[in-house]
Design a protein around this motif. Structure first.
Motif, PDB file in Angstrom:
ATOM      1  N   GLU A  31       0.594  49.100  92.492  1.00  9.35           N
ATOM      2  CA  GLU A  31      -0.320  49.275  91.546  1.00  9.35           C
ATOM      3  C   GLU A  31      -1.441  50.497  91.801  1.00  9.35           C
ATOM      4  O   GLU A  31      -0.760  51.635  91.354  1.00  9.35           O
ATOM      5  CB  GLU A  31      -1.033  48.493  90.947  1.00  9.35           C
ATOM      6  N   ALA A  32      -1.320  50.694  92.959  1.00  7.53           N
ATOM      7  CA  ALA A  32      -2.139  51.526  93.781  1.00  7.53           C
ATOM      8  C   ALA A  32      -1.597  52.845  93.994  1.00  7.53           C
ATOM      9  O   ALA A  32      -1.620  54.330  93.594  1.00  7.53           O
ATOM     10  CB  ALA A  32      -3.110  51.373  95.088  1.00  7.53           C
ATOM     11  N   ALA A  88      -7.891  59.989  93.500  1.00  7.01           N
ATOM     12  CA  ALA A  88      -6.641  58.683  92.585  1.00  7.01           C
ATOM     13  C   ALA A  88      -8.000  57.867  92.104  1.00  7.01           C
ATOM     14  O   ALA A  88      -7.032  56.299  91.537  1.00  7.01           O
ATOM     15  CB  ALA A  88      -5.398  57.788  92.550  1.00  7.01           C
ATOM     16  N   VAL A 119      -8.753  54.751  94.459  1.00  5.78           N
ATOM     17  CA  VAL A 119      -7.550  52.946  95.454  1.00  5.78           C
ATOM     18  C   VAL A 119      -9.154  53.131  95.897  1.00  5.78           C
ATOM     19  O   VAL A 119      -9.686  53.957  97.282  1.00  5.78           O
ATOM     20  CB  VAL A 119      -6.750  53.954  96.022  1.00  5.78           C
ATOM     21  N   HIS A 129       6.850  53.372  94.939  1.00  8.53           N
ATOM     22  CA  HIS A 129       6.414  54.130  94.359  1.00  8.53           C
ATOM     23  C   HIS A 129       7.083  53.620  93.006  1.00  8.53           C
ATOM     24  O   HIS A 129       9.149  53.906  93.316  1.00  8.53           O
ATOM     25  CB  HIS A 129       5.804  55.083  94.092  1.00  8.53           C
ATOM     26  N   ASN A 168       1.762  53.566  92.562  1.00  5.09           N
ATOM     27  CA  ASN A 168       2.091  54.108  91.890  1.00  5.09           C
ATOM     28  C   ASN A 168       1.025  55.684  90.526  1.00  5.09           C
ATOM     29  O   ASN A 168       0.873  56.175  89.823  1.00  5.09           O
ATOM     30  CB  ASN A 168       2.443  53.302  90.734  1.00  5.09           C
ATOM     31  N   LYS A 169      -0.092  55.209  92.154  1.00  5.04           N
ATOM     32  CA  LYS A 169      -1.232  56.395  91.155  1.00  5.04           C
ATOM     33  C   LYS A 169      -0.969  57.364  91.458  1.00  5.04           C
ATOM     34  O   LYS A 169      -1.333  59.003  91.050  1.00  5.04           O
ATOM     35  CB  LYS A 169      -2.206  55.896  91.316  1.00  5.04           C
TER      36      LYS A 169
END
Length: 384
Positions: A341-342, A309, A311, A231, A344-345
């Motif tokens: 990307e996932a 989120a 994912v 992250h 960082n959600k």
């Protein structure tokens, strides 16, 4: 050529070749009679393997011994007088069936709830079995585990234990703010990677790729390597900790406030066996008044946060190490954009961003939270 004994220093060794299998190993004993008994047993085992095959001869005790030598978790395995090892000791793996495992769980934990039997009997048994499968000593088998009772007429009113459920990240931030910086960094990483505590205790500098936002983890609870996305919130923490002097001699990144690596003790979902985190957790509970957070809370919260989120379940499982097929293992060291990307959600509350030690994690890592012994570093920092 039969196996023979020879002495090396004060210890007896075994050497020879039986049916093409070369042996050269220590008996670890000074007593010749004991060494001879070990030699005879070893030779008999090699003959049996040749005639019948290892799947027909390996016992549960042999599987446990190999599992533990390979770094397996000894917790709940038991010993010669109790637990799984005692129950199945000389039983050949080929003779153990589902009903035998169920019977062992009932006898070992007669009053336990299904989830307790699963954690303390079925899980360690399956870990040993899967290790035996890798060695070619047993066949792949799908073991059934105990299930919670179903139906509206079944009501269990019990207090949830910290570490067995997720919490909101805002709530977690208030707890982390009450911790000393060193353990706070470790707990923060648990919440933003979903790693198991024992995996993070063992994390080494060479496994972290800050530029690629990737962690290549080779020391895992399951024994299978996996890649973990980093992250963006963790970048300054890892960047700073990688500057720690002496990493060439002691590569483990996370340290206690005294600068010592965390003990690699398995931590369960209830926070037991915290490997040095127990005192930090208890202190933060006392200072914050928050009682529902333990080392495993980060993993549960990460999993739930990814679901919230949106994912995809396959991506979530890869991040948490639930999906470890043969192909994914080939790429454990390769940063994968969808996973980065996932991760960082996951949300980062303002209270977490405001923690003072984020300005220089390494410099703050040896300080203690206010109310810890005679040190009040964080209090002094706020007054300044």
């Amino acid at each position: 050529m039969p196996l023979k004994l020879y002495k090396r220093g004060k210890v007896w060794w075994i050497s020879g070749t039986v049916h093409g299998q070369a042996v050269r190993e220590s008996t670890r004993t000074h007593d010749k009679e004991v060494a001879e008994a070990i030699r005879v047993k070893k030779e008999a085992g090699l003959v049996s393997d040749h005639v019948f095959g290892p799947k027909a001869t390996r016992t549960f005790a042999q599987a446990v011994e190999s599992y533990l030598k390979a770094g397996g978790d000894a917790r709940f395995i038991g010993g010669l007088d109790d637990g799984l090892l005692c129950h199945f000791y000389d039983t050949p793996l080929k003779d153990i069936q589902q009903n035998d495992l169920d019977d062992a769980a009932r006898k070992l934990y007669p009053t336990a709830q299904p989830e307790t039997r699963n954690r303390q009997c079925y899980t360690p048994f399956v870990a040993v079995w899967n290790h035996a499968v890798k060695n070619g000593w047993a066949d792949v088998r799908q073991w059934s585990r105990p299930k919670k009772p179903k139906g509206t007429n079944v009501v269990r009113i019990t207090k949830r234990r910290a570490g067995t459920f997720p919490v909101e990240y805002e709530h977690a931030a208030r707890f982390i703010a009450a911790m000393s910086p060193g353990p706070a960094m470790l707990m923060t990483t648990l919440f933003y990677t979903g790693m198991r505590p024992i995996e993070l205790f063992a994390l080494e500098a060479g496994e972290v790729n800050v530029t690629g936002r990737w962690i290549s983890l080779y020391k895992t609870k399951t024994g299978e390597p996996r890649g973990i996305p980093m992250h963006e919130f963790l970048v300054p923490i890892f960047t700073s900790l990688l500057k720690r002097p002496g990493l060439d001699k002691e590569p483990r990144l996370f340290r206690t406030p005294r600068g010592e690596p965390y003990e690699q003790i398995a931590t369960d979902e209830e926070g037991r066996g915290g490997g040095g985190l127990k005192s930090a957790i208890n202190g933060a509970r006392r200072r914050s008044g928050i009682k529902d957070i333990a080392p495993y809370t980060g993993r549960h919260s990460c999993s739930t946060g990814l679901v919230v989120a949106g994912v995809h379940p396959h991506i979530k499982d890869q991040i948490l190490g639930h999906a470890a097929d043969d192909m994914s293992r080939h790429y454990t060291h390769v940063p994968q954009a969808p996973l980065i990307e996932a991760i960082n959600k996951l949300p980062v509350p303002d209270a977490w961003h405001a923690l003072p030690w984020l300005e220089d994690p390494l410099a703050w890592s040896g300080r203690l939270a206010e109310g810890t012994g005679r040190r009040t570093d964080l209090e002094k920092r706020r007054e300044a």
